[in-house]
Scaffold this motif. Structure first.
Motif, mmCIF file in Angstrom:
data_model
loop_
_atom_site.group_PDB
_atom_site.id
_atom_site.type_symbol
_atom_site.label_atom_id
_atom_site.label_comp_id
_atom_site.label_asym_id
_atom_site.label_seq_id
_atom_site.Cartn_x
_atom_site.Cartn_y
_atom_site.Cartn_z
ATOM 1 N N LEU A 85 8.605 -5.864 -1.407
ATOM 2 C CA LEU A 85 9.070 -4.758 -2.250
ATOM 3 C C LEU A 85 8.400 -4.760 -3.625
ATOM 4 O O LEU A 85 7.958 -3.711 -4.110
ATOM 5 N N LEU A 86 8.332 -5.927 -4.248
ATOM 6 C CA LEU A 86 7.709 -5.991 -5.566
ATOM 7 C C LEU A 86 6.209 -5.732 -5.489
ATOM 8 O O LEU A 86 5.642 -5.058 -6.358
ATOM 9 N N THR A 87 5.565 -6.232 -4.444
ATOM 10 C CA THR A 87 4.131 -5.990 -4.277
ATOM 11 C C THR A 87 3.868 -4.524 -3.948
ATOM 12 O O THR A 87 2.936 -3.920 -4.481
ATOM 13 N N TYR A 88 4.694 -3.942 -3.087
ATOM 14 C CA TYR A 88 4.564 -2.524 -2.758
ATOM 15 C C TYR A 88 4.638 -1.692 -4.044
ATOM 16 O O TYR A 88 3.791 -0.837 -4.294
ATOM 17 N N SER A 89 5.660 -1.965 -4.835
ATOM 18 C CA SER A 89 5.849 -1.221 -6.078
ATOM 19 C C SER A 89 4.646 -1.385 -7.010
ATOM 20 O O SER A 89 4.148 -0.407 -7.564
ATOM 21 N N ARG A 90 4.193 -2.599 -7.149
ATOM 22 C CA ARG A 90 3.076 -2.881 -8.051
ATOM 23 C C ARG A 90 1.792 -2.186 -7.612
ATOM 24 O O ARG A 90 1.151 -1.472 -8.386
ATOM 25 N N ILE A 91 1.419 -2.383 -6.352
ATOM 26 C CA ILE A 91 0.125 -1.864 -5.882
ATOM 27 C C ILE A 91 0.138 -0.348 -5.747
ATOM 28 O O ILE A 91 -0.809 0.328 -6.145
ATOM 29 N N SER A 92 1.220 0.210 -5.216
ATOM 30 C CA SER A 92 1.266 1.672 -5.080
ATOM 31 C C SER A 92 1.288 2.349 -6.454
ATOM 32 O O SER A 92 0.731 3.428 -6.620
ATOM 33 N N THR A 93 1.895 1.700 -7.448
ATOM 34 C CA THR A 93 1.894 2.245 -8.810
ATOM 35 C C THR A 93 0.494 2.194 -9.407
ATOM 36 O O THR A 93 0.031 3.170 -10.002
ATOM 37 N N ILE A 94 -0.186 1.075 -9.243
ATOM 38 C CA ILE A 94 -1.549 0.944 -9.771
ATOM 39 C C ILE A 94 -2.478 1.967 -9.111
ATOM 40 O O ILE A 94 -3.275 2.627 -9.775
ATOM 41 N N LEU A 95 -2.359 2.114 -7.788
ATOM 42 C CA LEU A 95 -3.237 3.034 -7.051
ATOM 43 C C LEU A 95 -2.777 4.491 -7.155
ATOM 44 O O LEU A 95 -3.514 5.401 -6.780
ATOM 45 N N LYS A 96 -1.545 4.684 -7.586
ATOM 46 C CA LYS A 96 -0.935 6.016 -7.678
ATOM 47 C C LYS A 96 -0.888 6.723 -6.316
ATOM 48 O O LYS A 96 -1.117 7.933 -6.207
ATOM 49 N N LYS A 97 -0.587 5.933 -5.274
ATOM 50 C CA LYS A 97 -0.405 6.504 -3.935
ATOM 51 C C LYS A 97 0.363 5.530 -3.055
ATOM 52 O O LYS A 97 0.435 4.333 -3.346
ATOM 53 N N ASP A 98 0.953 6.072 -1.994
ATOM 54 C CA ASP A 98 1.695 5.256 -1.045
ATOM 55 C C ASP A 98 0.758 4.361 -0.250
ATOM 56 O O ASP A 98 -0.402 4.711 -0.007
ATOM 57 N N ILE A 99 1.291 3.221 0.163
ATOM 58 C CA ILE A 99 0.549 2.277 0.993
ATOM 59 C C ILE A 99 1.430 1.866 2.164
ATOM 60 O O ILE A 99 2.615 2.212 2.203
ATOM 61 N N ILE A 100 0.853 1.138 3.085
ATOM 62 C CA ILE A 100 1.582 0.536 4.201
ATOM 63 C C ILE A 100 1.374 -0.961 4.088
ATOM 64 O O ILE A 100 0.297 -1.413 3.705
ATOM 65 N N MET A 101 2.412 -1.737 4.407
ATOM 66 C CA MET A 101 2.293 -3.187 4.326
ATOM 67 C C MET A 101 2.834 -3.830 5.599
ATOM 68 O O MET A 101 3.832 -3.380 6.148
ATOM 69 N N CYS A 102 2.158 -4.867 6.013
ATOM 70 C CA CYS A 102 2.574 -5.663 7.159
ATOM 71 C C CYS A 102 2.832 -7.079 6.649
ATOM 72 O O CYS A 102 2.007 -7.609 5.899
ATOM 73 N N PRO A 103 3.952 -7.727 7.008
ATOM 74 C CA PRO A 103 4.247 -9.048 6.459
ATOM 75 C C PRO A 103 3.506 -10.202 7.138
ATOM 76 O O PRO A 103 3.646 -11.340 6.719
ATOM 77 N N SER A 104 2.734 -9.901 8.164
ATOM 78 C CA SER A 104 2.068 -10.963 8.920
ATOM 79 C C SER A 104 0.575 -10.986 8.678
ATOM 80 O O SER A 104 -0.079 -9.955 8.611
ATOM 81 N N ASP A 105 0.075 -12.183 8.584
ATOM 82 C CA ASP A 105 -1.359 -12.430 8.497
ATOM 83 C C ASP A 105 -1.796 -12.792 9.914
ATOM 84 O O ASP A 105 -1.433 -13.847 10.418
ATOM 85 N N TYR A 106 -2.502 -11.902 10.571
ATOM 86 C CA TYR A 106 -2.942 -12.140 11.949
ATOM 87 C C TYR A 106 -4.371 -12.660 11.925
ATOM 88 O O TYR A 106 -5.309 -11.878 11.843
ATOM 89 N N PRO A 107 -4.563 -13.977 11.997
ATOM 90 C CA PRO A 107 -5.920 -14.530 11.926
ATOM 91 C C PRO A 107 -6.856 -13.982 13.000
ATOM 92 O O PRO A 107 -8.052 -13.870 12.770
ATOM 93 N N PHE A 108 -6.326 -13.598 14.164
ATOM 94 C CA PHE A 108 -7.195 -13.061 15.211
ATOM 95 C C PHE A 108 -7.836 -11.741 14.799
ATOM 96 O O PHE A 108 -8.834 -11.317 15.365
#
Length: 193
Positions: A83-106
């Protein structure tokens, strides 16, 4: 983590082939005075049906939507970080983003450009592929509703392909180092000598 601000959370659980006893135990487990909990029966059995039921429930959402598959294990700080990262990055970019909580090394083998962003405590990289656990805005759902629903309405190879097409237009981020882990139900077979 919000201190003086109240966070309004509605939890919509989709039941697919579970029995009434299990559903009641689950509702007791997640009951919380601060969170509204709703139980929905999937109209169609299986992953497609559960996913489409989630899409149907988005209609009542007001802001952010977090689709969560049933076979994930989450770090304690996952929601706060997202939530905090979503708020930070979408505010900086001035647009909505999508986020996934998993790092899929494959997915590191995929040939697409990536960027690195600084979140609350994690670094986040842009990705072109995810599975079905991701957070996005109601505005993104409204704009890409047909494509999002195609995941459940059509056979795709891979299953999530319509989402990957959206990620060509909307920035999708995943943490470098997972906040959640996809737990496989299959155990690799043991090779004996």
């Amino acid at each position: 983590f919000l201190k003086n601000n109240e966070l309004k959370i509605n939890l919509h659980l989709v039941s697919d082939k579970s029995n009434k006893d299990f559903d009641e135990k689950l509702l007791k487990l997640v009951s919380d005075k601060k969170i509204k909990v709703f139980l929905h029966k999937s109209k169609i059995e299986g992953n497609r049906g559960s996913y489409l039921e989630c899409c149907d429930q988005v209609k009542s959402a007001e802001d952010l939507i977090f689709f969560v598959e049933d076979d994930y294990l989450f770090e304690n700080n996952c929601i706060e970080e997202m939530l905090l990262t979503y708020s930070r990055i979408s505010t900086i970019l001035k647009k909505d983003i999508i986020m996934c909580p998993s790092d899929y090394p494959f997915l590191y083998d995929s040939q697409y450009s990536t960027n690195l962003f600084i979140g609350k405590n994690y670094r986040w990289r842009s990705v072109g592929e995810t599975l079905l656990t991701f957070i996005f805005s109601k505005d993104i759902f409204n704009k890409y509703n047909k494509q999002i629903r195609l995941v459940g309405e059509k056979e795709n190879q891979p299953f999530e392909k319509p989402l990957h097409e959206i990620y060509k237009n909307i920035l999708c981020l995943a943490p470098v180092g997972s906040l959640s882990y996809h737990i496989s139900r299959n155990v690799p077979s043991v090779i004996e000598d």
